[in-house]
Write an enzyme that holds these catalytic residues in place. Sequence first.
Site, mmCIF file in Angstrom:
data_model
loop_
_atom_site.group_PDB
_atom_site.id
_atom_site.type_symbol
_atom_site.label_atom_id
_atom_site.label_comp_id
_atom_site.label_asym_id
_atom_site.label_seq_id
_atom_site.Cartn_x
_atom_site.Cartn_y
_atom_site.Cartn_z
ATOM 1 N N HIS A 158 0.815 -1.221 0.000
ATOM 2 C CA HIS A 158 0.000 0.000 0.000
ATOM 3 C C HIS A 158 0.846 1.268 0.000
ATOM 4 O O HIS A 158 0.308 2.365 -0.095
ATOM 5 C CB HIS A 158 -0.936 -0.003 1.213
ATOM 6 C CG HIS A 158 -2.024 -1.041 1.103
ATOM 7 N ND1 HIS A 158 -3.330 -0.736 0.833
ATOM 8 C CD2 HIS A 158 -1.971 -2.391 1.195
ATOM 9 C CE1 HIS A 158 -4.054 -1.838 0.774
ATOM 10 N NE2 HIS A 158 -3.244 -2.865 0.997
ATOM 11 N N ASP A 367 3.365 9.368 -1.070
ATOM 12 C CA ASP A 367 2.212 8.578 -0.614
ATOM 13 C C ASP A 367 1.986 7.454 -1.613
ATOM 14 O O ASP A 367 2.047 7.693 -2.821
ATOM 15 C CB ASP A 367 0.963 9.485 -0.551
ATOM 16 C CG ASP A 367 -0.013 9.048 0.534
ATOM 17 O OD1 ASP A 367 -0.040 7.846 0.846
ATOM 18 O OD2 ASP A 367 -0.748 9.919 1.058
#
Length: 469
Positions: A158, A367
């Site tokens: 992730h 991110d």
Amino acid sequence: MSRLIVVSNRVSVTKGRGAAGAQGGLAVAMNGALRARGGIWFGWSGNEVDRFTGQLTMQRADGFTTATIDLEPHDVDEYYNGYANRTLWPLFHYRIDLAEYENEFGMGYERVNERFANSLVPLVEDDDVVWVQDYHFLPLAERLRAQGLKNRIGLFLHIPWPPARLFVSLPFHERLVAAMLHYDVIGFQSVEWLESFLHYCRKELHADVDEDVGIVRHEGRTTVARAFPIGIDHKEFMELGESDAARRAHDRLVGSARNRTVVIGVDRLDYSKGLPERIDAMERLFNQHDDMVNKLLYIQIAPPSREDVRSYQEIRATLEQKTGQFNGAHSDVDLVPIRYVNRGFGRAELFGFYRAAKIGLVTPIRDGMNLVAKEYVAAQDPADPGVLILSRFAGAAEQLTDALLVNPLNHDEVTRAIWTAMNMPLAERKERWEALNAVVRDSDVIGWAADFIEQLSGNSTEALEPAMH
Ligand code: ADP
Ligand code: F6P
């Protein structure tokens, strides 16, 4: 249909729709995927016990079963706070200045992966498909294989994968990646992270890498590596938007803004999210334009995260000091320009807040994906949509190209983007939003999970689509 076994560090079942809390992208995504398909979700209970027993606590959740184990305090220190969040997290977010390389962390991480494998193996039946989540379990497949598991096992990461030149600063990096190559499929959030991984495998591990189709061959095994950009549970989120809680939250924020343009940020309090840099950009905006206190209100929702780790305590102190200083300098007697809120909200409330905000400020320094950006888009009023300002360094920037894309480290660029967004004509806002919304709606978490599981379930690696598209 074969059963799905999901493994992740946190098992966080939303209690009913739209439960409160800063769950992070992974928990939100897994709830969506498991509710749609059913199966078992296996992970850490979040509890500590004096002596590890490996005993499972099984519970029936909303359409699926959860199975959790407790860990010893030193496991939590060395594996979760240590290797996962003081070594891998900063390194994978390009912050090698914050990465700590301690032997005990590595040993604790390996021990917990072993413990997870021991507890998981008895749960797995022959046809099950095992889907492991995130950086807490990079070597888990190797441990499962060592215990004879022949099932298909996949990993989805992730968070970003760092460039090879940064990754080689990790002690025993070859061992870690060689262990990862016991997975059949490894998924990344974006093409950029996938490319970094393939580059590392070829250059440092000297694996046989076919970059066009994303296949890595190493020590007799074959792993498929592909980008699978994660989405939100769009349907569920839109239903939440119809709720009273969402409407109340919207009206409350609009009412209290007193005709100012609302800018919203919603992030776990993490140094990767670029929060101090946002305040620096606001500082320039307020210095460059007169009377901004009457024009703009910036709401930053930032629930504390990983509070036992020093770098997180430091980012919290930094934020408190900067918002305090900013408000001291720019407030009026009856108007405060930054509302800084350290807590979680229900997802319906978040929907209402997003809709009330004419600007969504999503500017992480790095991110993996960033689901807040997608939630902000989904929550907009089609007749009068707000503007998304998005960091180029978020995985989401590969898909959300109609946002105002900025370099979050360049304060002038962010300042200009806020000003542009404040003054953007309705026609342009609509045009951008329609393009963004089509992406968010059409690539949701249900499709994401189905896509990954289909790749994982397939026995053939012959007819693969190109890995980078
Ligand atoms: P990360 O996984 O790094 O936390 P993401 O942006 O991908 O970042 O995911 C964050 C998720 O957590 C989003 O679904 C967001 O709505 C949720 N979230 C973040 N802050 C809050 C909060 N204060 N209250 C409720 N949910 C939150
Ligand atoms: O999305 C990255 C991630 O680390 C998830 O794995 C995690 O659930 C979320 O952020 C929140 O982090 P934590 O579980 O450490 O609070």
